[in-house]
Design an enzyme around this catalytic site. Structure first.
Site, PDB file in Angstrom:
ATOM      1  CD  GLU A 147     -11.644 -10.354  -8.957  1.00 11.89           C
ATOM      2  OE1 GLU A 147     -10.864 -10.724  -8.058  1.00 11.89           O
ATOM      3  OE2 GLU A 147     -11.453  -9.323  -9.638  1.00 11.89           O
ATOM      4  CG  ASP A 180     -11.827  -6.522 -12.034  1.00 13.50           C
ATOM      5  OD1 ASP A 180     -11.741  -5.735 -12.989  1.00 13.50           O
ATOM      6  OD2 ASP A 180     -10.863  -6.801 -11.303  1.00 13.50           O
ATOM      7  CB  THR A 181     -14.608  -2.348 -14.851  1.00 15.63           C
ATOM      8  OG1 THR A 181     -13.355  -1.916 -14.297  1.00 15.63           O
ATOM      9  CG2 THR A 181     -15.748  -1.833 -13.994  1.00 15.63           C
ATOM     10  CE1 TYR A 182      -7.086  -6.072 -17.884  1.00 15.18           C
ATOM     11  CE2 TYR A 182      -7.662  -8.023 -16.615  1.00 15.18           C
ATOM     12  CZ  TYR A 182      -6.886  -7.403 -17.570  1.00 15.18           C
ATOM     13  OH  TYR A 182      -5.917  -8.129 -18.215  1.00 15.18           O
ATOM     14  CG  HIS A 206     -11.680  -5.475  -7.893  1.00 15.13           C
ATOM     15  ND1 HIS A 206     -11.029  -6.685  -8.008  1.00 15.13           N
ATOM     16  CD2 HIS A 206     -11.457  -5.036  -6.626  1.00 15.13           C
ATOM     17  CE1 HIS A 206     -10.438  -6.965  -6.846  1.00 15.13           C
ATOM     18  NE2 HIS A 206     -10.700  -5.999  -5.988  1.00 15.13           N
ATOM     19  NE  ARG A 212      -4.976  -6.706 -14.512  1.00 11.57           N
ATOM     20  CZ  ARG A 212      -5.919  -7.141 -13.673  1.00 11.57           C
ATOM     21  NH1 ARG A 212      -6.466  -6.337 -12.811  1.00 11.57           N
ATOM     22  NH2 ARG A 212      -6.332  -8.392 -13.729  1.00 11.57           N
ATOM     23  CD  GLU A 241      -7.743  -5.905  -8.835  1.00 11.30           C
ATOM     24  OE1 GLU A 241      -7.538  -6.717  -7.926  1.00 11.30           O
ATOM     25  OE2 GLU A 241      -8.507  -6.137  -9.780  1.00 11.30           O
TER      26      GLU A 241
HETATM   27 MN    MN Z   1     -10.101  -7.727  -9.671  1.00 12.43          MN
END
Ligand code: MN
Length: 302
Positions: A147, A180-182, A206, A212, A241
């Site tokens: 990740e 993960d886009t965040y 994700h 979030r 997530e």
């Molecule tokens: Mn994540």
């Protein structure tokens, strides 16, 4: 084609049978194909119970974790690095016991704020250990996802390009980039472009909002992101997530800084995320089809 999943921490903070049933049965009821189960403490998961509840609900599972300072595989202390290798192999074994298909997360370094950049020797050591973890996972048919997270959660992987480079360095068939886009929203110059550049090296995805919370209630351009996923023909898991102070896992909540209450009704949140994701994916595939059709017609007419 993509399995649509949800992180168990949107439902529950622990993993007693009652909690496992809430997360697994709730996700299945809402239409999800898989549940991502956090496994930081390997003694906290009853694998036989988890496998049974998953099978009863006919839903798939993946496992995620972050290493910590006591088992960081980039550590210059050989005992700490060894502990990390043993821990990752144990997690892979337990993931196989519950029937999971993937082990992903911040497994290339500790999930923490580092006070200095990663050295080349540290990244090499991480790659060497991950190669052995991948060999163990390959025998069990499990894919490993590295990740890419923001600078406050790792000093090893902060961009998709670094993720591709580390996968090359590991050199295993079953290692892929986990985006993960965040995190991309913080570190990438252009998230949609980063997905295109990752291409078939992308193995796990994700989706999370900039804060979030509920998808679509923050500042992330999900249209561009889903269009890129469609354009590269991404077929792997897409897992929602979201974290709120409403649901507390003592280890994960403190590491991720979950201090604010972004939602209080996990079921409503997960129902909305499933609808949001499937609707965006459906539209993105239509756009991708239209673009290809238009290009083909242009080539014919031209
Ligand atoms: Mn994540």
């Amino acid at each position: 084609m993509n399995k649509i999943g949800v992180h168990a921490l949107s439902w529950v903070g622990g993993w007693s049978e009652a909690e496992a049933r809430t997360a697994i049965e709730g996700s299945a009821r809402l239409g999800y194909d898989l549940v991502e189960i956090p496994m930081l403490d390997t003694s906290a998961i009853d694998t036989a119970m988890t496998r049974r509840v998953l099978q009863e609900a006919s839903i798939a599972a993946t496992v995620s974790l972050g290493l910590d300072p006591t088992n960081d595989i980039t550590s210059s202390d050989p005992d700490i690095a060894q502990r990390g290798e043993t821990h990752l192999k144990t997690v892979v074994t337990l993931a196989n016991e519950i029937g999971a298909t993937h082990v992903c997360g911040v497994i290339h370094s500790a999930m923490k704020k580092y006070m200095e950049p990663a050295t080349d020797a540290a990244i090499d050591q991480s790659a060497d250990i991950l190669r052995r973890v991948c060999a163990h996972a390959e025998g069990l048919g499990i894919e490993i996802g590295l990740e890419v997270v923001n600078r406050y959660e790792s000093n090893v992987l902060n961009t998709a390009a670094q993720g591709v480079a580390l996968c090359d360095r590991v050199g295993a068939k079953n290692v892929k980039v986990h985006l993960d886009t965040y995190h991309m929203n913080i570190e990438e110059a252009d998230s949609a472009h980063a997905i295109m550049e990752t291409g078939d090296r992308l193995g796990y995805f994700h989706i999370g909002e900039s804060h979030r919370g509920y998808l679509g209630s923050g500042s992330i351009d999900f249209d561009g992101i889903f269009r890129s996923l469609a354009r590269i023909g991404y077929g792997g898991p897409i897992v929602f997530e979201s974290f709120s102070s409403e649901v507390v896992n003592p280890q994960l909540s403190s590491m991720l800084g979950i201090w604010r209450n972004l939602w209080s009704d996990g079921e409503d949140l997960c129902r909305h995320a499933f609808q949001f994701t499937t609707a965006h994916l459906h539209a993105a595939r239509k756009v991708d089809g239209l673009v290809k059709q238009t290009a083909a017609a242009g080539a014919r007419d031209g």
